[in-house]
Design a protein around this motif. Sequence first.
Motif, mmCIF file in Angstrom:
data_model
loop_
_atom_site.group_PDB
_atom_site.id
_atom_site.type_symbol
_atom_site.label_atom_id
_atom_site.label_comp_id
_atom_site.label_asym_id
_atom_site.label_seq_id
_atom_site.Cartn_x
_atom_site.Cartn_y
_atom_site.Cartn_z
ATOM 1 N N GLU A 135 0.824 -1.205 0.000
ATOM 2 C CA GLU A 135 0.000 0.000 0.000
ATOM 3 C C GLU A 135 0.864 1.264 0.000
ATOM 4 O O GLU A 135 0.340 2.375 -0.152
ATOM 5 C CB GLU A 135 -0.927 -0.005 1.219
ATOM 6 N N ILE A 136 2.170 1.078 0.169
ATOM 7 C CA ILE A 136 3.091 2.212 0.198
ATOM 8 C C ILE A 136 3.965 2.256 -1.047
ATOM 9 O O ILE A 136 4.191 3.327 -1.628
ATOM 10 C CB ILE A 136 3.955 2.158 1.471
ATOM 11 N N LEU A 137 4.470 1.085 -1.459
ATOM 12 C CA LEU A 137 5.343 0.986 -2.623
ATOM 13 C C LEU A 137 4.858 -0.118 -3.551
ATOM 14 O O LEU A 137 4.318 -1.120 -3.092
ATOM 15 C CB LEU A 137 6.784 0.681 -2.197
ATOM 16 N N HIS A 138 5.091 0.056 -4.843
ATOM 17 C CA HIS A 138 4.788 -1.006 -5.798
ATOM 18 C C HIS A 138 5.670 -2.231 -5.531
ATOM 19 O O HIS A 138 6.778 -2.121 -4.992
ATOM 20 C CB HIS A 138 5.051 -0.525 -7.236
ATOM 21 N N TYR A 139 5.169 -3.387 -5.956
ATOM 22 C CA TYR A 139 5.898 -4.636 -5.741
ATOM 23 C C TYR A 139 7.299 -4.576 -6.344
ATOM 24 O O TYR A 139 8.277 -5.023 -5.720
ATOM 25 C CB TYR A 139 5.114 -5.807 -6.355
ATOM 26 N N GLU A 140 7.418 -4.046 -7.559
ATOM 27 C CA GLU A 140 8.727 -3.984 -8.214
ATOM 28 C C GLU A 140 9.726 -3.159 -7.399
ATOM 29 O O GLU A 140 10.919 -3.484 -7.355
ATOM 30 C CB GLU A 140 8.592 -3.388 -9.617
ATOM 31 N N ILE A 141 9.238 -2.103 -6.749
ATOM 32 C CA ILE A 141 10.121 -1.272 -5.936
ATOM 33 C C ILE A 141 10.565 -2.032 -4.695
ATOM 34 O O ILE A 141 11.734 -1.941 -4.282
ATOM 35 C CB ILE A 141 9.421 0.043 -5.559
ATOM 36 N N LEU A 142 9.669 -2.799 -4.088
ATOM 37 C CA LEU A 142 10.062 -3.638 -2.947
ATOM 38 C C LEU A 142 11.144 -4.621 -3.368
ATOM 39 O O LEU A 142 12.125 -4.846 -2.643
ATOM 40 C CB LEU A 142 8.856 -4.393 -2.393
ATOM 41 N N PHE A 143 10.976 -5.207 -4.543
ATOM 42 C CA PHE A 143 11.953 -6.179 -5.048
ATOM 43 C C PHE A 143 13.317 -5.523 -5.252
ATOM 44 O O PHE A 143 14.339 -6.015 -4.763
ATOM 45 C CB PHE A 143 11.449 -6.783 -6.362
ATOM 46 N N TYR A 144 13.341 -4.404 -5.965
ATOM 47 C CA TYR A 144 14.622 -3.761 -6.251
ATOM 48 C C TYR A 144 15.256 -3.173 -4.997
ATOM 49 O O TYR A 144 16.494 -3.133 -4.885
ATOM 50 C CB TYR A 144 14.461 -2.689 -7.330
ATOM 51 N N THR A 145 14.451 -2.749 -4.043
ATOM 52 C CA THR A 145 15.005 -2.262 -2.781
ATOM 53 C C THR A 145 15.642 -3.405 -2.007
ATOM 54 O O THR A 145 16.717 -3.243 -1.411
ATOM 55 C CB THR A 145 13.921 -1.574 -1.943
ATOM 56 N N SER A 146 15.020 -4.577 -2.010
ATOM 57 C CA SER A 146 15.618 -5.748 -1.358
ATOM 58 C C SER A 146 16.964 -6.081 -1.985
ATOM 59 O O SER A 146 17.953 -6.349 -1.288
ATOM 60 C CB SER A 146 14.680 -6.959 -1.467
#
Length: 203
Positions: free
Chosen positions: A180-191
Motif C-alpha cells: 500500500e506504500i510501494l509497488h511490488y517492483e520497488i520492494l523487489f529492487y530495494t531488497s
Amino acid sequence: MCGNFDAMAEESRKAFLERDQEKLIRKYHLENDENALYIRMLGQEYAVDRRIGTITQRGTMKPAEHDLTMAAYDLFCYSDASSVLPEIDGGWETLAQLGGIVGAGHVRKLQQSDVIRPFAGRTDEIRKACEAMGGAPCKGGDVSYLLPVFPFLKLWFQYWDADEEFPASIQFLWDKNALEILHYEILFYTSKFVEEKIKELIR
C-alpha cells in the motif's frame, strides 16, 4: 523499473513535480524548507529539490543511488490520493508471500551458495553494515536488523550462519501492508539494493 533507468527516473521526476508538495509534507511528516523536501532512507538524509525534482544526498550534489531514487519517487507518486499513511500492520512476509513470481525467484536465489558465500562467517561485519544503514537489532537469526527504508517502513533482514545441522540462510521480510506504500517492483529492487549494499560494506 524494467526499462531504461534514465527514462524511468525522468518520467518519475516529472510526476513528482505534479504532486501537491504540501500534502506530501503533511502525509509523510517531512522536514522541508523553500528549496527542498528532506527524507531519510536507510540511515542517510536526502534532499528532494522542490523546483526541479532531483534527489541528492543532503548537503551535497551527489545523486541518490538509483534504487533509492525510484523508491522515493514511488513513495511520493503511488497512492497519492490518500492524505494519510497506510497502516503498518506488523505482520512480516517475504516477497514470495506478498504475491510475486519474481519475488519467489529472489527468495530462492538468496539461498544459493554464490549469494551466501560473501556473508559466511562475517556476522560482526554484517552487524556493522546494518548499523551503518540505520538498522536496529532485533530477535531472529545470528544477525537480525530492522532497516529503515523510510522512517515508517522497515525491511527486516535476517542472516543465519551455517552450522553442523543447517546451511547458511538469508531472509528479507516486509510488512504485509507494504504494497500500500510501494509497488511490488520497488520492494523487489530495494531488497536487491540492500543485499548488494551489505556485501559492499562488508568487503
